[in-house]
Each structure stands twice: as C-alpha cells, then as structure tokens.
Design a protein around this motif. Structure first.
Motif, PDB file in Angstrom:
ATOM      1  N   CYS A 154       0.850  -1.192   0.000  1.00 28.70           N
ATOM      2  CA  CYS A 154       0.000   0.000   0.000  1.00 28.70           C
ATOM      3  C   CYS A 154       0.885   1.240   0.000  1.00 28.70           C
ATOM      4  O   CYS A 154       1.687   1.438   0.913  1.00 28.70           O
ATOM      5  N   ARG A 155       0.720   2.092  -1.025  1.00 28.13           N
ATOM      6  CA  ARG A 155       1.572   3.276  -1.145  1.00 28.13           C
ATOM      7  C   ARG A 155       0.818   4.593  -0.969  1.00 28.13           C
ATOM      8  O   ARG A 155       1.427   5.636  -0.772  1.00 28.13           O
ATOM      9  N   VAL A 156      -0.510   4.547  -1.013  1.00 29.21           N
ATOM     10  CA  VAL A 156      -1.317   5.739  -0.764  1.00 29.21           C
ATOM     11  C   VAL A 156      -2.711   5.285  -0.332  1.00 29.21           C
ATOM     12  O   VAL A 156      -3.175   4.214  -0.749  1.00 29.21           O
ATOM     13  N   LEU A 216      -4.513  11.666  -8.899  1.00 31.51           N
ATOM     14  CA  LEU A 216      -3.540  12.102  -7.899  1.00 31.51           C
ATOM     15  C   LEU A 216      -2.974  10.906  -7.136  1.00 31.51           C
ATOM     16  O   LEU A 216      -1.755  10.799  -6.937  1.00 31.51           O
ATOM     17  N   ALA A 217      -3.852   9.985  -6.748  1.00 31.20           N
ATOM     18  CA  ALA A 217      -3.400   8.805  -6.013  1.00 31.20           C
ATOM     19  C   ALA A 217      -2.460   7.965  -6.868  1.00 31.20           C
ATOM     20  O   ALA A 217      -1.440   7.463  -6.377  1.00 31.20           O
ATOM     21  N   ALA A 218      -2.779   7.806  -8.146  1.00 35.88           N
ATOM     22  CA  ALA A 218      -1.933   7.010  -9.032  1.00 35.88           C
ATOM     23  C   ALA A 218      -0.563   7.649  -9.202  1.00 35.88           C
ATOM     24  O   ALA A 218       0.462   6.946  -9.253  1.00 35.88           O
ATOM     25  N   ALA A 236       5.538   6.517  -7.333  1.00 36.49           N
ATOM     26  CA  ALA A 236       6.848   6.714  -6.707  1.00 36.49           C
ATOM     27  C   ALA A 236       7.138   5.565  -5.750  1.00 36.49           C
ATOM     28  O   ALA A 236       6.215   4.886  -5.270  1.00 36.49           O
ATOM     29  N   PRO A 237       8.410   5.308  -5.447  1.00 37.78           N
ATOM     30  CA  PRO A 237       8.732   4.243  -4.497  1.00 37.78           C
ATOM     31  C   PRO A 237       8.087   4.494  -3.139  1.00 37.78           C
ATOM     32  O   PRO A 237       8.072   5.632  -2.645  1.00 37.78           O
ATOM     33  N   GLY A 238       7.569   3.449  -2.543  1.00 38.07           N
ATOM     34  CA  GLY A 238       6.921   3.587  -1.246  1.00 38.07           C
ATOM     35  C   GLY A 238       7.847   4.154  -0.187  1.00 38.07           C
ATOM     36  O   GLY A 238       7.433   4.962   0.659  1.00 38.07           O
ATOM     37  N   ALA A 243       9.052   8.476   3.457  1.00 37.77           N
ATOM     38  CA  ALA A 243      10.087   9.337   4.033  1.00 37.77           C
ATOM     39  C   ALA A 243       9.693  10.804   3.939  1.00 37.77           C
ATOM     40  O   ALA A 243       9.886  11.579   4.886  1.00 37.77           O
ATOM     41  N   ILE A 244       9.133  11.203   2.782  1.00 44.36           N
ATOM     42  CA  ILE A 244       8.697  12.593   2.629  1.00 44.36           C
ATOM     43  C   ILE A 244       7.600  12.915   3.639  1.00 44.36           C
ATOM     44  O   ILE A 244       7.637  13.953   4.310  1.00 44.36           O
ATOM     45  N   LYS A 245       6.629  12.019   3.772  1.00 42.63           N
ATOM     46  CA  LYS A 245       5.548  12.272   4.730  1.00 42.63           C
ATOM     47  C   LYS A 245       6.094  12.369   6.146  1.00 42.63           C
ATOM     48  O   LYS A 245       5.691  13.264   6.912  1.00 42.63           O
TER      49      LYS A 245
END
Length: 249
Positions: A45-47, A190-192, A197-199, A204-206
């Motif tokens: 799960c990435r988003v 937007l979700a796609a 991007a790599p999970g 890490a950004i979040k």
C-alpha cells in the motif's frame, strides 16, 4: 461492515458507507481505525484514499444519539476519538480525503486527519459543535489552526459557519477543488501519481513533513480533551441533543 477497504495498484480506498449521511458512529470510527492499523504495515500500500459512499455526504459528522450525558463519558469519548483518528493521521503512507457534499463536524475532522484534501466544488464544510454547546473532540481544534491559522480556525469553530469548497480552498482547508462530477477522477489521478513513486520515498517525505508540523500536537489534543470532555454533561449540550433528536423524530 460500514467501512469498505480495497487495494489496487498500491492505492487503498477506505469508504464510509453509512447511509444516508455517512454518520461516524463509534463503530464506524473503530472500523476506520482497524483498517488504518492494518494498512500501516502493508508494504504493498503506497497511498490511502478516504471517501464517503453515495452522493450526499463525505460525512455529516457524529451520530448525536451516541453523545455521552456526563463528564466522565465526555472524557472517555475524547480519548476514543483521538485514538481512532490518530490511527489514520499516523499512517505512514500519504493519505487523500475525497470531500463531497456534507462534510461537517466529525466528518471534517476525519478529512483533517488526511495529508491532502480534494473537494468537489459543490461540497460544503463546517463545524456545528459550538451550536450544541460543545467543542470538536476528534482533533478539530488541534489540527485546524495549522491549516488555516488561529484566527480563521476560531471563526470557523465559533461561528458554526458552513463554507463552500471555493472558500475552503482560499482558506487552505482543502488543497484542490474538482469540477462537479470529476472528484473521483481527480483523486484517482492524484493517487496514481503518488503510488507511482517508491513507497520508501513517499513514506520518508511524509515522515519528514509531519515531524516539522506536528510537534506539540499531543499537548493540543490533551487540551481539547480537557476543555471539551466536561461539556457533554452541561444542560446546554443535553438540551441541544434532545432538541436535535426531537426535530428528526
């Protein structure tokens, strides 16, 4: 089950399905939190997208019939709401709220747990709690000022004003506004793009951004509990609840 959870191509979708207005009962909140805790450990799960089922509401808020009638119950409810909504706010994956229709009270607090909010142009948002003699106890007073500033947060919380999606965008309460009928499409795109991007990168950004903006949130949540919990026992709140239920009986 009143919360549906699906996962496709790295995009998870949590759908509150409690017609007609997707009220956030205690059971619905618990289901949301349970799904969030499971998704937190799912590397595929990435988003995560959060939305309400149907056309009428993202969520019109709490089920007023479940409001406590004493101070101890008020404190307990604040603790429960914070715990359940924190499970969503603390997801390591980026989260998107797809806001439409009635987005009020606890429903707006649910949207505030997400990192990004995209609203349908016909949505309207607000906090009706002050009109019931209450304080939002799902993180509203803790999270809203970080988005819109202290003065505007107090205006929204104290006046019980409902604002349009356009106003919410101008305030910084939502991040994008979708033309009527295109909300699902815009959120999916937007979700796609995020899921592409790599999970490890998006997490890490979040994490880095969250650290910069949430220092001290525990203290703010504690204050919300301290000030809001006792109000459930007041005669003003109890009269408002009885009047609300009588009007709809």
């Amino acid at each position: 089950m009143t919360v549906h959870c699906g996962l496709d191509n790295g995009v998870a979708e949590l759908v509150v399905d409690n017609p007609p207005l997707n009220l956030l009962t205690l059971a619905v909140r618990a289901e949301l939190a349970a799904h969030a805790r499971r998704l937190a450990g799912d590397e595929s799960c990435r988003v995560v997208v959060v939305r309400g089922a149907g056309d009428r509401a993202f969520s019109a808020g709490s089920d007023i019939r479940e409001f406590p009638s004493d101070e101890a119950g008020g404190f307990e409810r604040a603790d429960l709401e914070h715990g359940w909504f924190d499970a969503l706010a603390e997801l390591p994956q980026p989260t998107i709220a797809a806001v439409h229709g009635h987005t009020l009270g606890g429903g707006l607090e649910l949207a505030l747990t997400c990192d990004i909010r995209v609203a349908d142009e016909q949505a309207h948002l607000g906090f009706p709690e002050a009109g019931l003699g209450l304080v939002p106890c799902g993180g509203g007073t803790a999270r809203l000022p970080h988005l819109v500033g202290a003065a505007r947060a107090q205006l929204l919380l104290l006046s019980t004003e409902r604002i349009t999606a356009g106003q919410a965008l101008a305030y910084g309460l939502v991040d994008k506004v979708a033309p009527a009928g295109r909300l699902r499409e815009m959120v999916a795109e937007l979700a796609a793009s995020i899921a592409a991007a790599p999970g490890a990168t998006t997490r890490a950004i979040k994490a880095a951004v969250r650290t910069s903006v949430t220092e001290g949130v525990d203290a703010r949540l504690a204050a919300e509990r301290r000030f809001g919990g006792p109000l459930f026992a007041t005669e003003r709140a109890q009269q408002a609840v009885r009047g609300f239920l009588k009007e709809r009986s």
